[in-house]
Motif scaffolding. Structure first.
Motif, PDB file in Angstrom:
ATOM      1  N   MET A   1       0.848  -1.174   0.000  1.00 14.51           N
ATOM      2  CA  MET A   1       0.000   0.000   0.000  1.00 14.51           C
ATOM      3  C   MET A   1       0.896   1.241   0.000  1.00 14.51           C
ATOM      4  SD  MET A   1      -3.350   0.570   2.281  1.00 14.51           S
ATOM      5  CE  MET A   1      -2.924   1.280   3.830  1.00 14.51           C
ATOM      6  N   SER A   2       0.657   2.129  -0.918  1.00 14.39           N
ATOM      7  CA  SER A   2       1.493   3.326  -1.007  1.00 14.39           C
ATOM      8  C   SER A   2       1.044   4.356   0.019  1.00 14.39           C
ATOM      9  CB  SER A   2       1.434   3.909  -2.414  1.00 14.39           C
ATOM     10  OG  SER A   2       0.138   4.359  -2.705  1.00 14.39           O
ATOM     11  N   SER A   3       1.978   5.191   0.456  1.00 16.65           N
ATOM     12  CA  SER A   3       1.607   6.234   1.396  1.00 16.65           C
ATOM     13  C   SER A   3       0.899   7.358   0.649  1.00 16.65           C
ATOM     14  CB  SER A   3       2.840   6.753   2.129  1.00 16.65           C
ATOM     15  OG  SER A   3       3.689   7.415   1.226  1.00 16.65           O
ATOM     16  N   ARG A   4       0.136   8.152   1.393  1.00 19.71           N
ATOM     17  CA  ARG A   4      -0.648   9.218   0.775  1.00 19.71           C
ATOM     18  C   ARG A   4      -0.612  10.458   1.644  1.00 19.71           C
ATOM     19  NH1 ARG A   4      -6.924   8.029   0.862  1.00 19.71           N
ATOM     20  NH2 ARG A   4      -7.180  10.077   1.718  1.00 19.71           N
ATOM     21  N   ARG A   5      -0.846  11.588   0.981  1.00 15.59           N
ATOM     22  CA  ARG A   5      -0.939  12.855   1.690  1.00 15.59           C
ATOM     23  C   ARG A   5      -2.108  13.636   1.097  1.00 15.59           C
ATOM     24  NH1 ARG A   5       3.230  17.934   2.200  1.00 15.59           N
ATOM     25  NH2 ARG A   5       1.814  19.165   3.464  1.00 15.59           N
ATOM     26  N   ASP A   6      -3.001  14.053   1.966  1.00 14.50           N
ATOM     27  CA  ASP A   6      -4.166  14.830   1.543  1.00 14.50           C
ATOM     28  C   ASP A   6      -3.851  16.314   1.561  1.00 14.50           C
ATOM     29  OD1 ASP A   6      -7.155  13.381   1.641  1.00 14.50           O
ATOM     30  OD2 ASP A   6      -5.545  12.226   2.573  1.00 14.50           O
ATOM     31  N   TYR A   7      -4.312  17.007   0.543  1.00 10.19           N
ATOM     32  CA  TYR A   7      -4.242  18.469   0.484  1.00 10.19           C
ATOM     33  C   TYR A   7      -5.670  18.980   0.314  1.00 10.19           C
ATOM     34  CZ  TYR A   7       0.734  17.926  -0.661  1.00 10.19           C
ATOM     35  OH  TYR A   7       2.067  17.609  -0.654  1.00 10.19           O
ATOM     36  N   TYR A   8      -6.016  20.003   1.076  1.00 15.22           N
ATOM     37  CA  TYR A   8      -7.351  20.563   0.975  1.00 15.22           C
ATOM     38  C   TYR A   8      -7.254  22.079   1.020  1.00 15.22           C
ATOM     39  CZ  TYR A   8     -12.354  21.195   1.832  1.00 15.22           C
ATOM     40  OH  TYR A   8     -13.665  21.558   1.737  1.00 15.22           O
ATOM     41  N   ARG A   9      -7.609  22.693  -0.085  1.00 20.29           N
ATOM     42  CA  ARG A   9      -7.529  24.150  -0.215  1.00 20.29           C
ATOM     43  C   ARG A   9      -6.142  24.659   0.160  1.00 20.29           C
ATOM     44  NH1 ARG A   9     -13.560  25.404   2.157  1.00 20.29           N
ATOM     45  NH2 ARG A   9     -14.645  24.443   0.416  1.00 20.29           N
ATOM     46  N   ASP A  10      -5.131  23.950  -0.306  1.00 17.19           N
ATOM     47  CA  ASP A  10      -3.735  24.262   0.004  1.00 17.19           C
ATOM     48  C   ASP A  10      -3.050  24.732  -1.282  1.00 17.19           C
ATOM     49  OD1 ASP A  10      -1.005  24.255   0.584  1.00 17.19           O
ATOM     50  OD2 ASP A  10      -1.125  22.426   1.793  1.00 17.19           O
ATOM     51  N   PRO A  11      -2.581  25.977  -1.330  1.00 15.17           N
ATOM     52  CA  PRO A  11      -1.938  26.477  -2.553  1.00 15.17           C
ATOM     53  C   PRO A  11      -0.655  25.721  -2.907  1.00 15.17           C
ATOM     54  CG  PRO A  11      -1.716  28.072  -0.765  1.00 15.17           C
ATOM     55  CD  PRO A  11      -2.624  26.983  -0.268  1.00 15.17           C
ATOM     56  N   ARG A  12      -0.077  24.992  -1.965  1.00 10.96           N
ATOM     57  CA  ARG A  12       1.141  24.208  -2.224  1.00 10.96           C
ATOM     58  C   ARG A  12       0.837  22.810  -2.763  1.00 10.96           C
ATOM     59  NH1 ARG A  12       2.962  24.358   3.668  1.00 10.96           N
ATOM     60  NH2 ARG A  12       0.724  24.093   3.698  1.00 10.96           N
ATOM     61  N   ALA A  13      -0.435  22.500  -2.920  1.00 15.81           N
ATOM     62  CA  ALA A  13      -0.821  21.162  -3.387  1.00 15.81           C
ATOM     63  C   ALA A  13      -0.321  20.920  -4.804  1.00 15.81           C
ATOM     64  CB  ALA A  13      -2.332  21.015  -3.343  1.00 15.81           C
ATOM     65  N   PRO A  14       0.132  19.700  -5.073  1.00 11.31           N
ATOM     66  CA  PRO A  14       0.528  19.384  -6.450  1.00 11.31           C
ATOM     67  C   PRO A  14      -0.708  19.328  -7.355  1.00 11.31           C
ATOM     68  CG  PRO A  14       0.614  17.423  -5.059  1.00 11.31           C
ATOM     69  CD  PRO A  14       0.291  18.574  -4.154  1.00 11.31           C
ATOM     70  N   LYS A  15      -0.470  19.473  -8.640  1.00  7.89           N
ATOM     71  CA  LYS A  15      -1.557  19.444  -9.626  1.00  7.89           C
ATOM     72  C   LYS A  15      -2.045  18.004  -9.810  1.00  7.89           C
ATOM     73  CE  LYS A  15      -2.522  20.988 -14.357  1.00  7.89           C
ATOM     74  NZ  LYS A  15      -3.729  21.699 -14.085  1.00  7.89           N
ATOM     75  N   ALA A  16      -3.357  17.826  -9.811  1.00  7.20           N
ATOM     76  CA  ALA A  16      -3.934  16.492  -9.996  1.00  7.20           C
ATOM     77  C   ALA A  16      -3.590  15.934 -11.368  1.00  7.20           C
ATOM     78  CB  ALA A  16      -5.443  16.549  -9.809  1.00  7.20           C
TER      79      ALA A  16
END
Length: 157
Positions: A1-16
């Motif tokens: 299982m790969s690790s994950r990181r959630d971004y929510y309304r974060d300007p530093r979030a990577p592009k989907a």
């Protein structure tokens, strides 16, 4: 299982770079308590659910994932909402960055035995008053708020 990181309304979030349909269930017991699981990857409390597989409907996905993650057999009783906020992305260690695409159903228990899965550390029915102080992602809180509002129509967003 790969690790994950959630971004929510974060300007530093990577592009989907990915969009994967997922289904979850908000299951309520006879006492009005909500079925919740504590995720092993983040420690946050969440509704049971996961991604749709080829050959199944999204409804079947939600029922299957709820069984896998909680040990309970359930049935869908309604639709809480459709959640596709592009401001919520999930980055996986393999380079996938997934935009939220989740349909949350309402459900009830038919049978089975409450059990922890490999994806969770706890599984319990909790009252709305117990949920306020628990760690959880803002999008899960949004779903719980929509449920508490007893909306006459599903949330579409």
């Amino acid at each position: 299982m790969s690790s994950r990181r959630d971004y929510y309304r974060d300007p530093r979030a990577p592009k989907a770079n990915s969009l994967v349909p997922g289904g979850s269930m908000l299951v309520v017991d006879d006492g009005g308590r909500i079925l919740m699981q504590r995720r092993g990857d983040s420690g946050n409390w969440s509704l049971p659910g996961g991604v749709m597989e080829i050959g199944e409907t999204l409804e079947e996905c939600a029922v299957r994932e709820t069984k896998e993650e909680t040990g309970l057999d359930t049935e869908i009783t309604g639709l809480l909402g459709i959640y596709t906020d592009p401001a919520h992305v999930i980055e996986y260690s393999d380079g996938e960055v997934r935009q939220e695409f989740a349909v949350t159903y309402l459900g009830r228990v038919l049978g089975g035995e409450l059990a922890v899965s490999s994806e969770s550390t706890e599984v319990r029915f909790l009252g709305m008053d117990e949920l306020a102080d628990l760690p959880m992602h803002p999008t899960v809180r949004l779903r719980l708020a929509h449920f508490a509002e007893q909306r006459p129509e599903p949330y579409l967003g």
